[in-house]
Each structure stands twice: as C-alpha cells, then as structure tokens.
Design an enzyme around this catalytic site. Structure first.
Site, PDB file in Angstrom:
ATOM      1  N   ASP A  10      44.242  39.031  56.728  1.00 28.83           N
ATOM      2  CA  ASP A  10      44.347  38.872  55.275  1.00 28.83           C
ATOM      3  C   ASP A  10      45.254  37.676  54.972  1.00 28.83           C
ATOM      4  OD1 ASP A  10      44.795  39.113  52.562  1.00 28.83           O
ATOM      5  OD2 ASP A  10      45.232  41.253  52.609  1.00 28.83           O
ATOM      6  N   GLU A 105      39.820  37.957  53.367  1.00 33.28           N
ATOM      7  CA  GLU A 105      40.100  39.154  54.146  1.00 33.28           C
ATOM      8  C   GLU A 105      38.902  39.532  54.997  1.00 33.28           C
ATOM      9  OE1 GLU A 105      40.861  43.348  52.284  1.00 33.28           O
ATOM     10  OE2 GLU A 105      41.638  41.787  50.997  1.00 33.28           O
TER      11      GLU A 105
HETATM   12  N1  DCP Z   1      42.557  38.673  43.395  1.00 36.83           N
HETATM   13  C1  DCP Z   1      42.168  38.741  42.059  1.00 36.83           C
HETATM   14  N2  DCP Z   1      42.452  39.856  41.324  1.00 36.83           N
HETATM   15  C2  DCP Z   1      43.105  40.910  41.898  1.00 36.83           C
HETATM   16  C3  DCP Z   1      43.493  40.848  43.245  1.00 36.83           C
HETATM   17  C4  DCP Z   1      43.207  39.695  43.971  1.00 36.83           C
HETATM   18  O1  DCP Z   1      41.576  37.808  41.541  1.00 36.83           O
HETATM   19  N3  DCP Z   1      43.374  41.995  41.171  1.00 36.83           N
HETATM   20  C5  DCP Z   1      42.270  37.431  44.161  1.00 36.83           C
HETATM   21  C6  DCP Z   1      43.472  36.533  44.199  1.00 36.83           C
HETATM   22  C7  DCP Z   1      44.014  36.675  45.584  1.00 36.83           C
HETATM   23  C8  DCP Z   1      42.792  37.018  46.406  1.00 36.83           C
HETATM   24  O2  DCP Z   1      41.914  37.712  45.499  1.00 36.83           O
HETATM   25  O3  DCP Z   1      44.679  35.520  46.028  1.00 36.83           O
HETATM   26  C9  DCP Z   1      43.096  37.863  47.589  1.00 36.83           C
HETATM   27  O4  DCP Z   1      43.588  39.133  47.209  1.00 36.83           O
HETATM   28  P1  DCP Z   1      44.733  39.890  47.992  1.00 36.83           P
HETATM   29  O5  DCP Z   1      44.787  41.261  47.440  1.00 36.83           O
HETATM   30  O6  DCP Z   1      44.558  39.717  49.462  1.00 36.83           O
HETATM   31  O7  DCP Z   1      46.072  39.150  47.499  1.00 36.83           O
HETATM   32  P2  DCP Z   1      46.781  37.843  48.006  1.00 36.83           P
HETATM   33  O8  DCP Z   1      46.083  37.224  49.153  1.00 36.83           O
HETATM   34  O9  DCP Z   1      46.973  36.959  46.821  1.00 36.83           O
HETATM   35  O10 DCP Z   1      48.202  38.352  48.414  1.00 36.83           O
HETATM   36  P3  DCP Z   1      48.652  39.112  49.734  1.00 36.83           P
HETATM   37  O11 DCP Z   1      49.516  38.158  50.457  1.00 36.83           O
HETATM   38  O12 DCP Z   1      49.388  40.299  49.251  1.00 36.83           O
HETATM   39  O13 DCP Z   1      47.395  39.431  50.489  1.00 36.83           O
HETATM   40 MG    MG Z   2      45.493  38.288  50.830  1.00 39.25          MG
END
Ligand code: DCP
Ligand code: MG
Length: 352
Positions: A10, A105
């Site tokens: 991820d 992911e």
């Molecule tokens: N995303 C989105 N809306 C959400 C959750 C996520 O648009 N409610 C998008 C933005 C993120 C991407 O999907 O960058 C990946 O989701 P993740 O849940 O893996 O979150 P991140 O990668 O941003 O953070 P982490 O480091 O916690 O994985």
């Molecule tokens: Mg992520």
C-alpha cells in the site's frame, strides 16, 4: 490448504506523496488533495497535514480550519494511474497472482514466485525498494498467511514499513488486535462491537458464530472466521475479476420508484468512488434487485463505450429499474459494472 504467503502493498499517503514528488515547493508542507466535484472532501492528506488531524473523507472546510497553513491541490488522476501501472508492473515480476485492490494497493500471493525466493519478507523488502527506486515514492507492506492479516499488517508501520505476522504468531496477534483495526470494521460496527463487550480479537473469538451472524448478518461469518485466523479468500488476478459492484439492503422494503432512484443515486456515487480507487472501468451496467420474497434478478445493459461518471451509471441504472414490472417491493438493490477494463484501449481521458 498449505500455508500461503500473502503480501499486501500500500503506497504511503498516495495522492499527496505524488503531488509532493512532482512539486518540490510542496515537500515538507501540509498538503491536502481534494476534488471539487466530490462535494469538497479530502481525498488524502500528506503526513504533515495528518498531524493536524486531517483525514480522508473529511470535508475540506473542516480540514482548512484544522490546518490553516495547508496547501490544497486538485487530484491528477492520470498521473496516479501511471504510477499505479508502474507498481503493477513491478509486482508482476514477482508473481502473476496480483490483485490490485485500489490504484495504490494490491495483494500478492508469493507462495510460489518467479524469483524462487522462500522468504516473503525478503520479497516484500525488495519490492518496496524497487518501488522507491522507480517512482521516488514509498510504500508499506504487510506479510502474512492470508489477505486479512496482510492488509492489517501493512497499515501498522506506515510510512515505509514492513510488518510480518508469521504463522506461529497469528493467533496471538489477532487476540491482541483492537477491534477497530479489523479491516471491514468501521466506526459504526466498532461502536456496536464495544457495546457487546468486544474490544479485541480475543473477545471476538469468544463469541459463537450464530451470535455474530445474528448481530452482523453475513459479515458475522467473516468476523468469526478471521478471529480464528481463517481467511481463505484467494488472491484474484485482475483479468479474472468479472465485475465491480456495490449494494445495499434496506431496513424496510421499498416500493416507491422515487425512493429507489434516491438509492440509485447514492449507489452510483459509491460505485464511482470504487472506479476511481481501482482504476477500473466497464462497458456494462448491471442492476441487481432482491424482492421481499427473496427472489433475485439481475438486469444488464451493454454499452458501446466505458461508463464514465456517476451520472452515467445512474441514468442507465434507472433505465434498468424502469424495465421492472410494478408494483414491487424491493429488499436489496445493487449496481455493478461489467466488462471491466483499465481504459487503456479507449484512448480517452476517462471518468475525470
Ligand atoms: N482516497 C480517496 N478517498 C478516500 C480514501 C482514499 O480518494 N476516502 C484516495 C486518495 C489516496 C488513495 O485513494 O491517496 C489511496 O488510499 P489509501 O486509503 O491507501 O490512503 P493513502 O495512500 O493516502 O494513505 P496511507 O498512507 O494511509 O495508505
Ligand atoms: Mg495508501
């Protein structure tokens, strides 16, 4: 089944990290990626912004108040999709059993792998290094015997961390795991679990299956199994994935067309989010309806090109709904996308 070796990889603060990578002025600063067309909610926040309590799906208004110095950036989905393809290519050098779960992911089954490497941990570390070298972005990995544990593990040492839960530590790990860390248990379910005195995996394991099904429906079976360390869900490669779908069961059966249309609007929005997160598009719209007598039907409509937005999804889903014979009493409604693809062959900008 022999013990499997499953990785969950991820990317860290994905959209925000890409923005910081591509614009040095944003490095080290609180960055919030949010999309105007999504009623102004935060898609993701950089780690600097998270320190102020800014999280995904929070309204941008609130985020702005919590983190006054934050820089707001519009998402650039085309770039995220490119990175997504880059990391997928790396995964396929290790195994063909890759299940992309979101743009950033994926699950990998490395029980057998193209490197002939016995240690899944070695592979996970190597993959993270490759990702960093080729994309200048970091990711985190979870390594364990099933998808549930690999997914939980990948979130525990973010950013840039590898967490391994080896077979002999599985039960101990689950027993101690706070219930809110279970994937698939959100805020509402956590509240309900707490009310039932279930605070961690050991508490969950102590409940019998019938009780959990009575409390949580079908999800209860899943909770029961994962509490006992069981999760046989296979890693399903993309090409075998047939559809992407969302559904909801109603507390009371619905017979009013207008009310069903409201539900279709809500479902279309959820499906659009799934499309954005997975990077998958489809050329077929599927409507699934379960009636009060539990009879279930599906209706599908083939399209000449990909469905692009929630408005499209909604329009075609309503068309399908209107083919049903009234009166009806609907217990469950689902919308799906079939004939999936990643849009590469379409030569179009897609849903954004
Ligand atoms: N995303 C989105 N809306 C959400 C959750 C996520 O648009 N409610 C998008 C933005 C993120 C991407 O999907 O960058 C990946 O989701 P993740 O849940 O893996 O979150 P991140 O990668 O941003 O953070 P982490 O480091 O916690 O994985
Ligand atoms: Mg992520």
């Amino acid at each position: 089944m022999a013990k499997r070796k499953i990785l969950h990889i991820d990317m860290d603060a994905f959209y925000a990290s890409v923005e910081q990578r591509d614009n040095p002025a944003l490095k080290g600063r609180p960055v919030i990626v949010g999309s105007k067309h999504k009623r102004g909610v935060v898609a993701t926040a950089s780690y600097e912004a998270r320190k102020y309590g800014v999280f995904s799906s929070m309204p941008c208004e609130i985020a702005r108040r919590k983190c006054v110095g934050a820089v707001f950036v519009e998402p650039r989905f085309e770039v995220y999709k490119e990175v997504s393809a880059q990391i997928r290519k790396i995964f396929f050098e290790y195994t063909d059993l890759v299940e992309p779960w979101a743009l950033d992911e994926a699950y990998l089954d490395v029980t057998e792998n193209k490197k002939g490497e016995a240690s899944a941990t070695v592979l996970a570390k190597e993959i993270l290094e490759r990702i960093e070298k080729e994309t200048q972005l970091t990711a985190s990995a979870g390594v364990s015997v099933n998808k549930f544990l690999a997914k939980v593990a990948s979130g525990l040492k973010k950013p840039n961390g590898v967490v391994v839960i080896p077979p002999h530590q599985v039960q101990e790990f689950i027993d101690k795991l706070p219930i809110e860390y279970f994937h698939g248990i959100g805020k509402v379910t956590t509240g309900k679990m707490h009310a039932l005195g279930i605070k961690n995996g050991a508490d969950l394991k102590a409940k019998d299956k019938a009780f959990l099904v009575q409390q949580f429906g079908k999800a209860g079976v899943f909770f029961y199994e994962v509490a006992h360390g069981q999760d046989d869900r296979p890693v399903v490669p993309d090409r075998e994935r047939k559809s992407l779908s969302v559904e909801m069961t109603f507390e009371q059966d619905i017979s009013d067309r207008e009310v069903l249309i409201e539900k279709i609007i809500a479902l279309s929005e959820r499906l659009e989010t799934r499309m954005e997160k997975t990077g998958l598009w489809g050329k077929q719209i599927i409507l699934k309806v379960k009636f009060s007598d539990f009879e279930q039907i599906t209706r599908a409509k083939k399209l000449v090109s990909n469905v692009e937005t929630k408005d499209h999804i909604q329009r075609f889903a309503v068309e399908l709904l209107d083919q049903l014979k009234e009166p009806y009493e609907v217990r469950l409604l689902g919308i799906g996308l079939g004939d999936l693809n990643r849009g590469e062959d379409q030569g179009q900008m897609g849903i954004f």
